[in-house]
Design an enzyme around this catalytic site. Sequence first.
Site, PDB file in Angstrom:
ATOM      1  N   GLU A  78       0.869  -1.261   0.172  1.00 39.65           N
ATOM      2  CA  GLU A  78       0.028  -0.069   0.020  1.00 39.65           C
ATOM      3  C   GLU A  78       0.990   1.311  -0.021  1.00 39.65           C
ATOM      4  O   GLU A  78       1.811   1.179   0.602  1.00 39.65           O
ATOM      5  CB  GLU A  78      -1.092  -0.004   1.215  1.00 39.65           C
ATOM      6  CG  GLU A  78      -1.735   1.175   1.061  1.00 39.65           C
ATOM      7  CD  GLU A  78      -2.689   1.246   2.158  1.00 39.65           C
ATOM      8  OE1 GLU A  78      -2.796   0.378   3.214  1.00 39.65           O
ATOM      9  OE2 GLU A  78      -3.615   2.199   2.195  1.00 39.65           O
TER      10      GLU A  78
ATOM     11  N   GLY B 255       3.261   2.277  10.644  1.00 39.59           N
ATOM     12  CA  GLY B 255       3.168   1.611  11.801  1.00 39.59           C
ATOM     13  C   GLY B 255       2.954   0.180  11.762  1.00 39.59           C
ATOM     14  O   GLY B 255       3.319  -0.755  12.199  1.00 39.59           O
ATOM     15  N   ALA B 256       2.026  -0.179  10.662  1.00 38.10           N
ATOM     16  CA  ALA B 256       1.704  -1.484  10.453  1.00 38.10           C
ATOM     17  C   ALA B 256       0.763  -1.549   9.173  1.00 38.10           C
ATOM     18  O   ALA B 256       0.648  -0.791   8.501  1.00 38.10           O
ATOM     19  CB  ALA B 256       0.739  -2.214  11.436  1.00 38.10           C
ATOM     20  N   MET B 257       0.548  -2.977   8.749  1.00 41.29           N
ATOM     21  CA  MET B 257      -0.120  -3.068   7.211  1.00 41.29           C
ATOM     22  C   MET B 257      -0.923  -4.216   7.347  1.00 41.29           C
ATOM     23  O   MET B 257      -0.648  -5.215   7.786  1.00 41.29           O
ATOM     24  CB  MET B 257       0.882  -2.947   6.216  1.00 41.29           C
ATOM     25  CG  MET B 257       0.190  -3.307   4.707  1.00 41.29           C
ATOM     26  SD  MET B 257      -0.755  -1.714   4.229  1.00 41.29           S
ATOM     27  CE  MET B 257      -2.043  -2.704   3.459  1.00 41.29           C
TER      28      MET B 257
ATOM     29  N   HIS C  51      -9.316  -3.716   9.939  1.00 38.34           N
ATOM     30  CA  HIS C  51      -9.140  -3.418   8.692  1.00 38.34           C
ATOM     31  C   HIS C  51      -9.691  -4.681   7.804  1.00 38.34           C
ATOM     32  O   HIS C  51     -10.145  -4.644   6.637  1.00 38.34           O
ATOM     33  CB  HIS C  51      -8.031  -3.299   8.011  1.00 38.34           C
ATOM     34  CG  HIS C  51      -7.535  -1.755   8.043  1.00 38.34           C
ATOM     35  ND1 HIS C  51      -8.307  -0.713   7.597  1.00 38.34           N
ATOM     36  CD2 HIS C  51      -6.542  -1.160   8.384  1.00 38.34           C
ATOM     37  CE1 HIS C  51      -7.891   0.476   7.487  1.00 38.34           C
ATOM     38  NE2 HIS C  51      -6.582   0.573   8.156  1.00 38.34           N
TER      39      HIS C  51
ATOM     40  N   HIS D  74      -6.384  -2.149  15.184  1.00 40.95           N
ATOM     41  CA  HIS D  74      -6.728  -1.265  13.782  1.00 40.95           C
ATOM     42  C   HIS D  74      -6.554  -2.309  12.802  1.00 40.95           C
ATOM     43  O   HIS D  74      -7.492  -2.135  11.822  1.00 40.95           O
ATOM     44  CB  HIS D  74      -5.594   0.040  13.736  1.00 40.95           C
ATOM     45  CG  HIS D  74      -6.032   0.790  12.769  1.00 40.95           C
ATOM     46  ND1 HIS D  74      -6.818   2.026  12.726  1.00 40.95           N
ATOM     47  CD2 HIS D  74      -5.483   0.795  11.332  1.00 40.95           C
ATOM     48  CE1 HIS D  74      -6.641   2.604  11.441  1.00 40.95           C
ATOM     49  NE2 HIS D  74      -6.034   1.690  10.634  1.00 40.95           N
ATOM     50  N   GLU D  75      -5.209  -2.831  12.615  1.00 43.07           N
ATOM     51  CA  GLU D  75      -5.079  -3.535  11.442  1.00 43.07           C
ATOM     52  C   GLU D  75      -6.065  -4.680  11.460  1.00 43.07           C
ATOM     53  O   GLU D  75      -6.521  -5.305  10.230  1.00 43.07           O
ATOM     54  CB  GLU D  75      -3.662  -4.205  11.592  1.00 43.07           C
ATOM     55  CG  GLU D  75      -2.529  -2.875  11.487  1.00 43.07           C
ATOM     56  CD  GLU D  75      -2.832  -1.919  10.778  1.00 43.07           C
ATOM     57  OE1 GLU D  75      -3.210  -2.022   9.639  1.00 43.07           O
ATOM     58  OE2 GLU D  75      -2.323  -0.840  11.223  1.00 43.07           O
TER      59      GLU D  75
ATOM     60  N   ASN E 126      -2.520  -6.368   5.555  1.00 41.13           N
ATOM     61  CA  ASN E 126      -2.649  -7.318   4.563  1.00 41.13           C
ATOM     62  C   ASN E 126      -3.479  -8.490   4.817  1.00 41.13           C
ATOM     63  O   ASN E 126      -3.309  -8.961   5.795  1.00 41.13           O
ATOM     64  CB  ASN E 126      -1.094  -7.959   3.957  1.00 41.13           C
ATOM     65  CG  ASN E 126       0.032  -6.749   4.017  1.00 41.13           C
ATOM     66  OD1 ASN E 126       0.042  -6.025   3.157  1.00 41.13           O
ATOM     67  ND2 ASN E 126       0.815  -6.895   5.012  1.00 41.13           N
TER      68      ASN E 126
END
Length: 835
Positions: free
Chosen positions: A117, A249-251, A289, A285-286, A253
């Site tokens: 992203e 911070g993070a992703m 998503h 949060h991740e 996927n």
Amino acid sequence: MTDVTRLADYAPFSHPVREVHLTFRLDPDATTVIAKVAFEGGSGDLRLDGLDMELVSATIDGTPVTPQVDATGLTVAATDLPEGPFTWEAETRIAPSKNTVLEGLYISNGIYCTQCEAEGFRRITFFPDRPDVMAIYTVRIEADLPVLLSNGNLTASGEGWAEWHDPWPKPSYLFALVAGDLESLDDSFTTRSGREVALRIWVQHKDLDRCAYAMESLKKAMAWDEREYGREYDLDLFQIVAVDDFNAGAMENKGLNVFNTRYVLASPETATDADFEGIESVIAHEYFHNWTGNRITCRDWFQLSLKEGLTVYRDQCFTADMRSAPVKRIGDVRILRAAQFREDAGPLAHPVRPESYVEINNFYTATVYEKGAELIRMLHAIIGQEGYDAALALYFDRHDGQACTIEDWLTCFEDATGRDLSHFLRWYEQAGTPTLTARHEHRDGQMHLTFAQSTPPTPGQPDKQPVPIPIRWGLLTEAGEVASGTFTLTEAEDTLSIPAPEGAVPSLLRDFSAPVILKQPAGGDAFRLAHDTDPFNRAEAGRALALATLVDGEDAEPWLDGMVRTVTDDTLDAAFRAQMLALPGEAELARAIAASGRTPDPDAIHTERRALRQALAEKLADRLADLEEAIRPAGPYSPDGDAPGGRALANALLGLWVLNDGPAAARAAFDDATNLTDSLAALGLLVSEGAAKDALASFHARWHDTPLVLDKWFGVQAVATPPGDALDTVRRLAEHPDFTWRTPNRFRALIPAFAANHAAFHRADGAGYRLVADWLMRMDPVNPSVAARSSAVFETWRRYDSARQALIEEQLERLASRDGLSRDMAEMVGRMRAG
Ligand code: B3K
Ligand code: ZN
């Protein structure tokens, strides 16, 4: 500016994709990627995005083709395409070891990992790298490494290879691959419909004992999303990998989140209370998503807030439920003002849904994230809990598996509630922070509250329309609250009349029910500070009294009295009292001074803010030591419950004590500390008193092999060193062998952190500006997205005196005229100079 992407130009992709098969033969310098993409057919040329790759070969339905390759992708002429569905196969070569931009496939500490992203997938293979192209991915990884991971479920594996299949269609930005010598903490979660989900957190062997909190957080998040939003996880496996080198911070996927280690690794000795809370919220949060972002994604990157604003709102509510809701809200509003109001008031102001961009990475901003979350919060407030639940249920039901727009989202709210929310779209389209002016008058047994709104011009948007502003209100008397409710202001001005006793005091914009600047008549703050039944507005009253003295030069006594009462009021929880004690930061004071039409003087702000704290310290004087001791939590460390609040308040009191009696108490606290929260707080005090030499040396000796803690060693010196010494300190630290600046965490711990040392960065001789600009220029060719995001430290430049403006402008010009400047940085500098 070149290469502008515009929302108005959106068109669906010419050739929809059904399936993607990827094979990776991993090699640090020459990884081979074979991509087999099943296109549905379509019309016109086939344009695929691609960056910094070698195209080795390409075929369509097995027949070699020679596409036109250019700097940003390739084109296959329509005449070379069959009618109907076809399979494109391409072999590309990439060099992960040379990838310093940390997008696409790169290596962090020997671990292969990806960040796609927003537009990193085009650095892996040629592809329509846009979120509205969703496909099913099957991935084969070949490498002589113990752990080979991708999205979805493991379908087959053997010595040196593994195959993964993700049954859920997804955009390319959610693709992930990780490979390396990793170890996992394993657990499981049973969903409410009985699906057993294996949970794995992968880290380097040495870090395995610091993953437990992340795992607990994940399970809490999974349960919360089921309970509050009815959302269940949809695969048999959920994995998280932590890497040191990570731009964000993070992703999120699909099924394989990749995290910056700072949001995974924690132990009492190596993470602060704030870090633990950060881990809990980012893990959540991740995870959230998975539904708000992955199952329902964005049609294009202009809609970024569709997933980010909503997911931030969800993680804010999660933390509020896990911890103290008022304390969370006060903290979030503090961040909103410091980052988003700041952004909205300067040249980088943009709507929550921007209309154009050059580089989308520049739009992962406080406006898209934090203001975006405020918009969801307002919708919730306007339509109420039942309406919100119905709208969300409809959204998940109607749009599952789709790539959507803000209009799709708002339509769900309209359809579920039967309300006309067309004006709400303005919140997404207009930049700038509205000012809400309130006045009140008691007449004929009624309180008449009159509200007026206006939004200032922002770059490219001279005129603004009124927006719907939900105003939570209450009326207070000595006897308590006599009335409360929510009023939505939709016009430029309107009046609300409520039966009320004479002398009632309004409490407006409770819980910060809209992201606006409230202006209300002077008076009432001392009363609200003592009596408001809304904790947020109680804290807000304290803030207003602090601003009255620090910005408007009014008598400090009301604030001092209020704080003495607050600190000693043990009916209030400690975390709340600590929040109350925290004065607005120096940059925030500068913003408030500029908003009142004057020019902020950074040195004076620093001195006066410190003097006000000093005055409070003197008022509390000999009570401080006892208070501090009484409040500091005893017993084994816990990052949950009341203990973090106790530490926050105790450390705030320690800070006041040091102002009275010098650094000895901080030195003792540093030596006695049994956790990082306390030792770092004490270290910060020692640094700000210029008395940290030995403590810094011992901290470094203990932690030089623990990157996340070493980041704090850099950070505390950059932020807390007194303004007169900070520049030299930062110059010296930048030469330190441990300043491995290519790692984003380390860079941010020193350079943007120094810019947050307000008076030091804004030294009158401009040396602070030059130092930061030098480092931006050094970082830009290596990692443009980190450099460009960091350049926003200059966004406030127009608020300072003309001498400082000239000095900053000089640095912006130096940056702008730099040969080979990245488009990321060119866009940021261009906007800052123009605005
Ligand atoms: N979606 C990612 C952010 C990616 C940043 C790209 N520049 C993390 C998040 O917001 O959850
Ligand atoms: Zn997000």
